[in-house]
Design an enzyme around this catalytic site. Structure first.
Site, PDB file in Angstrom:
ATOM      1  N   TYR B 292       0.848  -1.205   0.000  1.00 17.01           N
ATOM      2  CA  TYR B 292       0.000   0.000   0.000  1.00 17.01           C
ATOM      3  C   TYR B 292       0.879   1.249   0.000  1.00 17.01           C
ATOM      4  O   TYR B 292       1.710   1.443   0.894  1.00 17.01           O
ATOM      5  CB  TYR B 292      -0.896  -0.034   1.225  1.00 17.01           C
ATOM      6  N   TYR B 342      -6.053   5.419  -6.921  1.00 19.54           N
ATOM      7  CA  TYR B 342      -6.257   5.301  -5.481  1.00 19.54           C
ATOM      8  C   TYR B 342      -7.679   4.807  -5.245  1.00 19.54           C
ATOM      9  O   TYR B 342      -8.615   5.587  -5.157  1.00 19.54           O
ATOM     10  CB  TYR B 342      -6.034   6.657  -4.817  1.00 19.54           C
TER      11      TYR B 342
END
Lengths: 148, 388
Positions: B292, B342
């Site tokens: 991430y 995102y």
């Protein structure tokens, strides 16, 4: 001088902000085991006691980290204002502004002490200056606009 | 007991909308589109679905997904908190439901207009009162996710002699992989270390513009069923070899400044221990990972928490060569949150599935096990996906 958005508070946290209005930096202390804690909360994580009181911090501490938020720019803050994580000599930590110095002069590990600043909209916040700094010389804040 | 979850469930379908800066439609519609797409991919119909899981931050109600898709009766629905830390956690919830027989087919979804609607990095500019969680930070001007992360990451930098230039390889690798992924927003637009170092400060001296992930509009959905049932479906199953969530003492969401050690990501350490233990695997067994990447410093810290290198060694480990296809640990082969989009980490899980299937636009050779992590600096989660 410009304003800062006022912090929200609950019955658990309002003592801290009231302390700021009185220019006293308060730390929550467990009445039963004496452990200090910040940010404030109703229960002591060391002994689960709900009984607490406050002690006034010396106001002296050390910079653990600091940064200069540059984007986006918020009203009331200078272009390279400094936000610091300060460890008080009592052992608790808080986030605040580092003022009365420059990003080039400031350093991690530097000794600092608290000042209280009243902003336009009556918000009173703790601010930290280099330890031993002359009160007048260190009188700037991260966002008075006075140097513009 | 948790070891009992290993390999019991599998991801049998993935779906997504296009990734954009302005979807031009509601978050509800994006959610419906990606759920339908994931079911089509699996070869299942809405009538097969009996479970739904999403993020607490998602605006689309489960019952609205049901009403739009024509789904029948749900036997389970749950939500996972802490922003992007939820991503793999949704799959853990689904896998638990499937493994215990509470549900048969569970769809995990996340859909938002995070660029054209409410922007996480920009909401503070329009505040008229300070939310409680921000009251210890906002009055001092610590008002954005980038600034919350930077104050933490600077302590890591100070401790291990890391500078902003050490973060450049993460951005370069992400954009390199995005450049060859047609689904990525930054398809065809790689960057250099010099581009990274020339980008403007967002939070000095930690984060430049190219250290910060995109803001995106889009939706991603993932279908989970039992490994047994997945074998009979259309796609190669991506078996859930391990799934874990983790929260540790004295944390906050993005502002965990009160622990003795500020040089790690404790929640990811907790997730890592569970993933390795549940799967029986170790870092050497992983062929590719999605780490991430909302902000590059936390990718370096994750490499250390996950055990790919020792404490303070990530700046040596994280070279463009090591992290690219063909390197020791190719990461974020879809381009990551910096390069692809995102979608709160859900697009890292779908990329992990594609790597297991062998269908990635940037396919790694001989993939057996893929690691996927979720949002860091918050209570988080992770997955290890593998072949049946």
């Amino acid at each position: 001088m410009s304003g800062r958005l006022a912090p929200s508070m609950t019955p658990d946290t309002e003592f801290f902000w009231q302390g700021c209005r009185d220019h006293r930096l308060l730390i929550q202390r467990c009445t039963d085991c004496g452990a200090l804690r910040h940010p404030p909360r109703p229960m002591c994580p060391s002994c689960t006691s709900l009984a607490w009181e406050t002690v006034e911090a010396s106001g002296r501490g050390t910079v653990l980290s600091f940064v200069m938020p540059r984007h986006p720019q918020f009203p009331g803050f200078d272009e390279r204002y400094m936000v610091a994580l300060v460890e008080l000599e009592e052992g608790t930590r808080l986030v605040s502004n580092l003022v009365g110095t420059t990003p080039e002069e400031a350093s991690i590990g530097m000794a600092v002490e608290v000042r209280f600043e009243q902003f336009d909209n009556d918000v009173v916040l703790p601010q930290f200056v280099p330890a031993g700094a002359d009160a007048d010389a260190a009188g700037g804040t991260a966002g008075t606009g006075a140097d513009r | 007991m948790t070891a009992g979850l290993s390999r019991r469930a599998a991801i049998c379908g993935i779906g997504q909308t296009e990734f954009s800066k302005e979807s031009g439609r509601t978050e509800l519609q994006l959610a419906c589109e990606c759920v339908k797409s994931a079911l089509d991919d699996a070869g299942l119909s809405p009538a097969d679905v009996d479970g739904l899981v999403t993020f607490t931050m998602d605006t689309t109600e489960e019952i609205d997904v049901v009403r739009n898709l024509g789904i029948g009766e749900l036997s389970m629905f749950s939500r996972v908190p802490y922003g992007g830390g939820a991503a793999a956690g949704t799959v853990l919830q689904a896998a638990m439901a499937v493994a215990t027989g509470v549900a048969d087919v569970v769809v995990c979804y996340r859909a938002f207009n995070e660029r054209s609607g409410m922007r996480f990095g920009g909401f503070a500019s329009t505040l008229t009162s300070m939310p409680l969680f921000l009251s210890w930070y906002g009055p001092y001007g610590l008002l954005t996710p980038a600034s919350w992360v930077a104050l933490h990451a600077r302590r890591y930098m100070e401790t291990y002699g890391v500078t902003n230039a050490d973060f450049a390889p993460i951005a370069v690798v992400d954009r390199k992989h995005a450049a060859t992924n047609p689904d990525a927003w930054f398809h065809g637009r790689p960057i250099t270390v010099e581009d990274h170092q020339a980008s403007r400060w967002i939070v000095e001296p930690v984060l430049r513009l190219l250290d910060c992930c995109q803001e995106s509009d889009g939706g991603v959905a993932i279908v989970v069923t039992s490994t047994e049932r997945a074998r009979d479906l259309r796609q190669v199953p991506a078996v859930i070899e391990a799934a874990a969530q983790g929260a540790t003492f004295d944390g906050e969401s993005m502002t965990s400044y009160y622990r003795d050690d500020l040089t790690g990501l404790q929640e990811m350490g907790a997730v890592a221990r569970r993933l390795w233990s549940m799967s029986g695997l170790s870092p050497d067994d992983i062929q590719t990972a999605f780490l991430y990447d909302h902000f590059t410093p936390f990718v370096l810290m994750q490499l250390e928490e996950l055990g790919f290198c020792g404490r303070g060694e990530a700046k040596e480990f994280a070279t463009v060569e090591n992290l690219s296809i063909g390197g020791r640990l190719p990461i974020n082969t879809n381009g990551g949150l910096l390069g692809e989009a995102y979608i709160h980490g859900m697009n890292g899980i779908t990329e992990g599935v594609r790597q297991v299937r062998g269908t990635s636009h940037n396919q790694v050779d001989a993939v057996e096990h893929v690691l996927v992590t979720s949002g860091t600096g918050v209570p988080t989660s992770g997955l290890i996906l593998g072949r049946d």
